[in-house]
Design an enzyme around this catalytic site. Structure first.
Site, PDB file in Angstrom:
ATOM      1  CB  SER A   1      17.218  23.983 -69.083  1.00  0.00           C
ATOM      2  OG  SER A   1      17.244  22.334 -69.370  1.00  0.00           O
TER       3      SER A   1
ATOM      4  CE  LYS B   1      22.567  15.730 -73.092  1.00  0.00           C
ATOM      5  NZ  LYS B   1      21.032  14.478 -72.863  1.00  0.00           N
TER       6      LYS B   1
ATOM      7  CG  ASP C   1      19.164  12.420 -69.155  1.00  0.00           C
ATOM      8  OD1 ASP C   1      18.761  13.938 -69.046  1.00  0.00           O
ATOM      9  OD2 ASP C   1      19.341  13.019 -70.587  1.00  0.00           O
TER      10      ASP C   1
ATOM     11  N   GLY D   1      21.493   8.388 -77.021  1.00  0.00           N
ATOM     12  CA  GLY D   1      22.123   8.413 -76.659  1.00  0.00           C
ATOM     13  C   GLY D   1      20.693   8.303 -74.684  1.00  0.00           C
TER      14      GLY D   1
ATOM     15  N   GLY E   1       6.738  12.762 -71.901  1.00  0.00           N
ATOM     16  CA  GLY E   1       8.317  13.204 -71.819  1.00  0.00           C
ATOM     17  C   GLY E   1       8.201  14.188 -70.790  1.00  0.00           C
TER      18      GLY E   1
END
Ligand code: NAP
Length: 282
Positions: free
Chosen positions: A26, A75, A112, A141, A250
């Site tokens: 990120s 998260k 997501d 998750g 991905g």
């Protein structure tokens, strides 16, 4: 809830909180966009322990932070701290994006699923969600975000298989009867007439085990995507390519999930293009 003192000239700060965070792509990604769009802002990786999470989140807005990304292991726990939670984050039970609002409230979202669908929409335009079943490997998750987005997109049936069956059954309890659970040893049977196959397990990732689900029944008409992006071409994607399938890696999901966050924090909707991919891989 926190009190935020703001000045018009304040340089906006954002970042990612997790533990560890050194692996996160990120920072490269957001810094690339900040530079591309000439925005005076900073994006910082922050290794935060669970014990410090609440204190850090109450302090960051006062330091000029406009929001943060959230990664493992925070998260789920940030959901207890946030003042406002989007429906999709609530359904998934986890947040990957926090927005520190001017009124001092912390807003939690999960992007997501958006990133997952957007990646497919752009890189597998032939996939029509309503055209047939989706087969999903894994029930962690990431699977929760994927399943929520597949339901939202109108996929008629979602076949789900997980090593720990009870986790898959929990997803069925949470997301409803469109989910059909398969035993892990029979996961290969899910792919036969599936329009989409998704690996949401960590298998196939560098340093993890191999995904050993038999892919004999895979047809060229099935679009295959892997959430694992290290390596970019996983063994599953290589097998699917050999079978003539459209494959989607991905990395695109990772890039697209960041778009709504960057827009909310810095006021500019960023483009996901070749340069963005290159920046994230740097
Ligand atoms: P998680 O909650 O820890 O779930 C891990 C999943 O992998 C579970 O379904 C787990 O099954 C399965 N698994 C792990 N080891 C296994 C093994 N040896 N055999 C069979 N199944 C195994 O993790 P997550 O957050 O869902 O993330 C999963 C993967 O997606 C990771 O590789 C992550 O990097 C990737 N991801 C990518 C993106 C992206 O933007 N591309 C976004 C989010 C996540 P059990 O329940 O049986 O343990």
């Amino acid at each position: 809830m926190t009190t935020q003192t703001s000045s018009p000239q304040r340089i906006p700060l954002a970042g990612v909180i997790g533990s560890p965070v050194s692996h996160s792509k990120s920072p490269q990604l957001h810094r690339h966009w900040l530079k591309t769009y000439g925005i005076a802002g900073y994006y910082i990786p922050m290794d935060i322990s669970s014990g410090d999470l609440a204190t850090v989140l109450s302090t960051l807005p006062n330091m000029g932070f406009v929001g943060v990304n959230v990664t493992i292991p925070h998260k789920e726990s940030v959901m207890q701290i946030a003042d406002l939670i989007t429906d999709r984050a609530s359904l998934i039970g986890a947040a990957n994006t926090l927005i520190f609002r001017k009124d001092g409230k912390i807003h939690a979202d999960n992007t997501d699923g958006y990133g997952f669908i957007e990646n497919l929409r752009i890189n597998a335009p032939s996939w029509v969600p309503s055209s047939g079943p989706a087969a999903v490997l894994g029930a962690g998750g990431a699977a929760r975000a994927v399943v929520a987005s597949l339901i939202d997109a109108g996929v008629p049936e979602i076949r789900l298989s997980n090593r720990t069956r009870v986790r898959a059954e929990q997803l069925r309890a949470d997301f409803g009867s469109r989910l059909v659970i398969y035993d892990w040893v029979q996961a290969g049977n899910m792919v036969d007439d599936a329009a989409l196959l998704v690996n949401t397990t960590s298998l196939g990732m560098v340093g993890k085990g191999e995904l050993r689900v038999p892919m004999d029944g895979l047809r060229a008409a099935t679009v295959v995507t892997d959430l694992v992006y290290a390596p970019l071409k996983t063994a599953l994607l290589a097998t699917a390519e050999e079978a003539g399938c459209v494959t989607v890696d991905g990395l695109g999901m990772l890039l697209h999930q960041a778009v709504p966050a960057f827009e909310r924090w810095f006021g500019k909707r960023p483009e996901v293009d070749r340069a963005t991919r290159a920046a994230a891989l740097r």
